[in-house]
Design a protein around this motif. Structure first.
Motif, PDB file in Angstrom:
ATOM      1  N   GLU A  92       0.877  -1.160   0.000  1.00  0.00           N
ATOM      2  CA  GLU A  92       0.000   0.000   0.000  1.00  0.00           C
ATOM      3  C   GLU A  92       0.921   1.218   0.000  1.00  0.00           C
ATOM      4  OE1 GLU A  92      -3.852   1.607   2.367  1.00  0.00           O
ATOM      5  OE2 GLU A  92      -2.165   0.972   3.616  1.00  0.00           O
ATOM      6  N   THR A  98       1.367   5.469  -0.507  1.00  0.00           N
ATOM      7  CA  THR A  98       0.813   6.812  -0.561  1.00  0.00           C
ATOM      8  C   THR A  98       1.953   7.765  -0.895  1.00  0.00           C
ATOM      9  OG1 THR A  98      -0.826   6.259   1.124  1.00  0.00           O
ATOM     10  CG2 THR A  98      -0.446   8.597   0.707  1.00  0.00           C
ATOM     11  N   VAL A 142      -1.586  12.576  -9.089  1.00  0.00           N
ATOM     12  CA  VAL A 142      -2.093  11.206  -8.937  1.00  0.00           C
ATOM     13  C   VAL A 142      -2.385  10.612 -10.310  1.00  0.00           C
ATOM     14  CG1 VAL A 142      -3.962   9.771  -8.020  1.00  0.00           C
ATOM     15  CG2 VAL A 142      -2.988  11.607  -6.618  1.00  0.00           C
ATOM     16  N   GLN A 168      -0.610   7.302 -11.957  1.00  0.00           N
ATOM     17  CA  GLN A 168      -1.342   6.145 -12.472  1.00  0.00           C
ATOM     18  C   GLN A 168      -0.885   5.810 -13.895  1.00  0.00           C
ATOM     19  OE1 GLN A 168      -3.431   4.089 -10.572  1.00  0.00           O
ATOM     20  NE2 GLN A 168      -2.423   5.397  -9.065  1.00  0.00           N
ATOM     21  N   THR A 222      -2.319  -3.291 -10.058  1.00  0.00           N
ATOM     22  CA  THR A 222      -2.514  -2.129  -9.208  1.00  0.00           C
ATOM     23  C   THR A 222      -3.993  -1.824  -9.016  1.00  0.00           C
ATOM     24  OG1 THR A 222      -2.448  -0.544 -11.048  1.00  0.00           O
ATOM     25  CG2 THR A 222      -0.343  -1.134 -10.031  1.00  0.00           C
ATOM     26  N   GLN A 223      -4.274  -1.145  -7.927  1.00  0.00           N
ATOM     27  CA  GLN A 223      -5.629  -0.699  -7.638  1.00  0.00           C
ATOM     28  C   GLN A 223      -5.539   0.665  -6.966  1.00  0.00           C
ATOM     29  OE1 GLN A 223      -7.819  -3.213  -4.947  1.00  0.00           O
ATOM     30  NE2 GLN A 223      -9.574  -1.875  -4.931  1.00  0.00           N
ATOM     31  N   LEU A 224      -6.120   1.672  -7.583  1.00  0.00           N
ATOM     32  CA  LEU A 224      -6.190   3.001  -6.997  1.00  0.00           C
ATOM     33  C   LEU A 224      -7.329   3.039  -5.985  1.00  0.00           C
ATOM     34  CD1 LEU A 224      -5.321   6.008  -6.989  1.00  0.00           C
ATOM     35  CD2 LEU A 224      -6.987   6.356  -8.832  1.00  0.00           C
ATOM     36  N   THR A 225      -7.063   3.554  -4.802  1.00  0.00           N
ATOM     37  CA  THR A 225      -8.100   3.765  -3.798  1.00  0.00           C
ATOM     38  C   THR A 225      -8.160   5.269  -3.509  1.00  0.00           C
ATOM     39  OG1 THR A 225      -6.774   3.659  -1.769  1.00  0.00           O
ATOM     40  CG2 THR A 225      -7.386   1.548  -2.785  1.00  0.00           C
ATOM     41  N   SER A 261      -4.795   5.818  -1.351  1.00  0.00           N
ATOM     42  CA  SER A 261      -3.512   5.187  -1.645  1.00  0.00           C
ATOM     43  C   SER A 261      -3.626   4.342  -2.906  1.00  0.00           C
ATOM     44  CB  SER A 261      -3.073   4.307  -0.474  1.00  0.00           C
ATOM     45  OG  SER A 261      -3.983   3.233  -0.293  1.00  0.00           O
ATOM     46  N   THR A 262      -2.553   3.656  -3.220  1.00  0.00           N
ATOM     47  CA  THR A 262      -2.540   2.718  -4.334  1.00  0.00           C
ATOM     48  C   THR A 262      -2.055   1.372  -3.811  1.00  0.00           C
ATOM     49  OG1 THR A 262      -2.100   4.462  -5.944  1.00  0.00           O
ATOM     50  CG2 THR A 262      -1.546   2.223  -6.612  1.00  0.00           C
TER      51      THR A 262
END
Length: 101
Positions: free
Chosen positions: A5, A7, A22, A26, A37-40, A43-44
């Protein structure tokens, strides 16, 4: 497989908004190989072999500098489990299964 995770906070940008940074990060991540990957919202999440994950994190950390940030603060949490195959989805499924019991 490692799950990280990450940030990344660009500083010295002259603005409180960092969404353009951001978005560029990405784009940088989409060029990385060997990771998912997964963007939240905060965070990523990066999944893959530890070497690939660390390479992706370095690329993320460098990206704001390349976009003009004067300072970058990066926070990293890594879950590197080697005794059992895992993924972010596996971890979520395991908790959800226990919630249903």
């Amino acid at each position: 497989m490692a799950i990280a995770e990450v940030t990344v906070i660009p500083l010295g940008t002259g603005s409180t908004s960092i969404s353009s940074y951001v978005a560029q990060m990405q784009r940088v991540l989409s060029e990385q190989t060997g990771v998912q990957t997964q963007l939240t919202p905060m965070s990523t999440i990066i999944e893959g072999e530890i070497g690939d994950v660390m390479k992706a994190i370095l690329a993320l950390h460098e990206s704001p500098f390349e976009e003009g940030a004067g300072r970058v603060s990066t926070s990293i949490k890594i879950d590197d489990r080697r005794d059992h195959p895992t993924s972010a989805q596996y971890k979520l499924d395991s908790v959800n299964q226990k919630l249903q019991s």
